[in-house]
Design a protein around this motif. Structure first.
Motif, PDB file in Angstrom:
ATOM      1  N   PHE A   4       0.839  -1.187   0.000  1.00 40.13           N
ATOM      2  CA  PHE A   4       0.000   0.000   0.000  1.00 40.13           C
ATOM      3  C   PHE A   4       0.879   1.244   0.000  1.00 40.13           C
ATOM      4  N   PRO A   5       0.313   2.393  -0.410  1.00 42.90           N
ATOM      5  CA  PRO A   5       1.128   3.605  -0.483  1.00 42.90           C
ATOM      6  C   PRO A   5       1.686   4.032   0.868  1.00 42.90           C
ATOM      7  N   ASP A   6       2.841   4.700   0.802  1.00 43.96           N
ATOM      8  CA  ASP A   6       3.495   5.204   2.009  1.00 43.96           C
ATOM      9  C   ASP A   6       2.836   6.480   2.513  1.00 43.96           C
ATOM     10  N   PHE A   7       2.249   7.243   1.590  1.00 45.49           N
ATOM     11  CA  PHE A   7       1.621   8.496   2.002  1.00 45.49           C
ATOM     12  C   PHE A   7       0.417   8.793   1.130  1.00 45.49           C
ATOM     13  N   LEU A   8      -0.460   9.623   1.664  1.00 44.89           N
ATOM     14  CA  LEU A   8      -1.679  10.030   0.972  1.00 44.89           C
ATOM     15  C   LEU A   8      -1.840  11.544   1.088  1.00 44.89           C
ATOM     16  N   ILE A   9      -2.282  12.173   0.013  1.00 45.73           N
ATOM     17  CA  ILE A   9      -2.774  13.547   0.079  1.00 45.73           C
ATOM     18  C   ILE A   9      -4.277  13.418   0.218  1.00 45.73           C
ATOM     19  N   VAL A  10      -4.805  13.762   1.398  1.00 46.02           N
ATOM     20  CA  VAL A  10      -6.163  13.372   1.761  1.00 46.02           C
ATOM     21  C   VAL A  10      -7.210  14.464   1.545  1.00 46.02           C
ATOM     22  N   GLY A  11      -6.822  15.636   1.098  1.00 45.71           N
ATOM     23  CA  GLY A  11      -7.782  16.715   0.871  1.00 45.71           C
ATOM     24  C   GLY A  11      -7.264  17.999   1.478  1.00 45.71           C
ATOM     25  N   ALA A  12      -8.120  18.974   1.545  1.00 43.86           N
ATOM     26  CA  ALA A  12      -9.529  18.991   1.177  1.00 43.86           C
ATOM     27  C   ALA A  12      -9.687  19.397  -0.290  1.00 43.86           C
ATOM     28  N   PRO A  94      -1.532   0.990   8.586  1.00 46.36           N
ATOM     29  CA  PRO A  94      -1.550   1.910   9.728  1.00 46.36           C
ATOM     30  C   PRO A  94      -0.351   2.847   9.814  1.00 46.36           C
ATOM     31  N   ASP A  95       0.719   2.584   9.081  1.00 47.17           N
ATOM     32  CA  ASP A  95       1.898   3.459   9.113  1.00 47.17           C
ATOM     33  C   ASP A  95       1.845   4.541   8.039  1.00 47.17           C
ATOM     34  N   THR A  96       0.758   4.613   7.289  1.00 48.62           N
ATOM     35  CA  THR A  96       0.632   5.597   6.220  1.00 48.62           C
ATOM     36  C   THR A  96       0.703   7.017   6.769  1.00 48.62           C
ATOM     37  N   LYS A  97       1.486   7.869   6.089  1.00 43.59           N
ATOM     38  CA  LYS A  97       1.523   9.288   6.425  1.00 43.59           C
ATOM     39  C   LYS A  97       0.481  10.019   5.570  1.00 43.59           C
ATOM     40  N   CYS A  98      -0.176  11.007   6.167  1.00 44.95           N
ATOM     41  CA  CYS A  98      -1.251  11.721   5.480  1.00 44.95           C
ATOM     42  C   CYS A  98      -0.957  13.217   5.457  1.00 44.95           C
ATOM     43  N   ILE A  99      -1.172  13.821   4.307  1.00 47.12           N
ATOM     44  CA  ILE A  99      -0.968  15.255   4.132  1.00 47.12           C
ATOM     45  C   ILE A  99      -2.318  15.892   3.827  1.00 47.12           C
ATOM     46  N   ALA A 100      -2.698  16.867   4.641  1.00 50.22           N
ATOM     47  CA  ALA A 100      -3.943  17.601   4.426  1.00 50.22           C
ATOM     48  C   ALA A 100      -3.619  19.041   4.060  1.00 50.22           C
ATOM     49  N   LEU A 101      -4.274  19.548   3.037  1.00 53.04           N
ATOM     50  CA  LEU A 101      -4.180  20.955   2.655  1.00 53.04           C
ATOM     51  C   LEU A 101      -5.508  21.616   2.998  1.00 53.04           C
ATOM     52  N   PRO A 166      -1.343  12.221  15.605  1.00 53.37           N
ATOM     53  CA  PRO A 166      -0.971  13.506  15.007  1.00 53.37           C
ATOM     54  C   PRO A 166       0.376  13.478  14.299  1.00 53.37           C
ATOM     55  N   GLU A 167       1.297  12.620  14.762  1.00 54.52           N
ATOM     56  CA  GLU A 167       2.627  12.572  14.155  1.00 54.52           C
ATOM     57  C   GLU A 167       2.601  12.032  12.729  1.00 54.52           C
ATOM     58  N   GLN A 168       1.519  11.385  12.350  1.00 52.73           N
ATOM     59  CA  GLN A 168       1.413  10.855  10.986  1.00 52.73           C
ATOM     60  C   GLN A 168       0.576  11.745  10.072  1.00 52.73           C
TER      61      GLN A 168
END
Length: 288
Positions: A4-12, A94-101, A166-168
């Motif tokens: 699975f991907p290491d990171f996601l750009i989750v929105g908005a 569960p180790d995926t990092k998420c980026i929110a804009l 929060p760290e992810q």
């Protein structure tokens, strides 16, 4: 074993996530598939958005062309709004990092409404669409019409903090990306454990919104007949016709009436203040 991907750009949505994905995707150590927004983590539980990738096999296949030394990432702008995506991310990776804009929520709503007008997906004026929003939600309307609700970021981020920690989760700001995109990209790369790539270009905005001068012409362009006719021509001709159409019929989006903006911002002020406390971030400029 599925990767699975290491990171996601989750929105908005309408917060420059397309631009950020493009900038990050230019880094040699990052692979982001070009096939739109998979929305796998919403699809598996809620079956919406309806275009989502609906199986683990199809999802992981999106990353099969990546180099083993690259980080895998993808952008799906409704993950943040989804009530189940954070739970599904925790379940599958569960180790995926998420980026929110995030963006001032009324400005975001207006941009989103304009985007739907541009694509002939909305028939109501902005004020009318806001007035109809709650009824639309109660009637099961697609998330794209949840203009104000999609800007209530506090509850959305809490789901990700509770499930992943929060760290992810990295929160970035639309206004910062517009002002100094290179600095924002460096922050995102640092979050992912990568050094900046000097070859990455951050000058061009992507997926910007305009409004049609003629809605009738806009609907005609998107009609099944015109689409069938267009596919009879080579790509070079279609691209040229699209550029001519953009020049003739699409205009820069007019500014939102300041009085309307102030009225709607007042309605969202309590949520903005909760978001301030959650992030320990001064967002008074969103309310003023």
């Amino acid at each position: 074993m599925a990767v699975f991907p290491d990171f996601l750009i989750v929105g908005a949505p309408k917060c420059a996530t397309t631009s950020l994905a493009h900038y990050l995707g230019e880094h040699e150590k990052i692979f982001i598939p070009t096939e739109g927004e998979p929305h796998f983590y919403t699809y598996v539980a809620e079956e919406r958005p309806h275009w989502g990738v609906g199986s683990v096999e199809d999802y992981v296949r999106l990353f099969e062309d990546a180099d083993s030394e690259q980080l895998y990432g993808e952008k799906s702008t409704w993950y943040l709004y989804s009530s189940t995506a954070a739970e599904q991310i925790q379940k599958y990776a569960p180790d995926t990092k998420c980026i929110a804009l995030l963006r001032q929520p009324v400005d975001r709503a207006y941009s989103h409404w304009s985007f739907r007008i541009q694509n002939d997906w909305e028939t109501l004026g902005f004020r009318e669409a806001i007035a109809a929003e709650q009824e639309r939600i109660e009637n099961g309307a697609f998330w794209g019409t949840h203009y104000m609700h999609a800007g209530r970021y506090h509850e959305q981020l809490l789901r990700f903090y509770d499930r992943l920690g929060p760290e992810q989760v990295l929160v970035l700001w639309f206004e910062d990306l517009a002002r100094d995109s290179a600095a924002v990209v460096r922050e995102a790369l640092s979050f992912l454990g990568l050094a900046p790539n000097d070859s990455s270009g951050t000058d061009e905005a992507h997926n910007t919104t305009t409004l049609p001068r003629s809605q009738m012409l806009n609907r005609l362009r998107r009609s099944p007949l015109i689409r069938r006719v267009a596919h009879a021509f080579p790509d070079t001709i279609r691209v040229l016709c699209r550029k001519v159409y953009q020049r003739l019929n699409m205009a820069e989006r007019p500014s939102l009436d300041p009085n309307v903006r102030a009225e709607l911002t007042a309605r969202l002020a309590p949520d903005i203040k909760r978001l301030q406390r959650l992030l320990d971030e001064d967002l008074s400029h969103w309310i003023e």
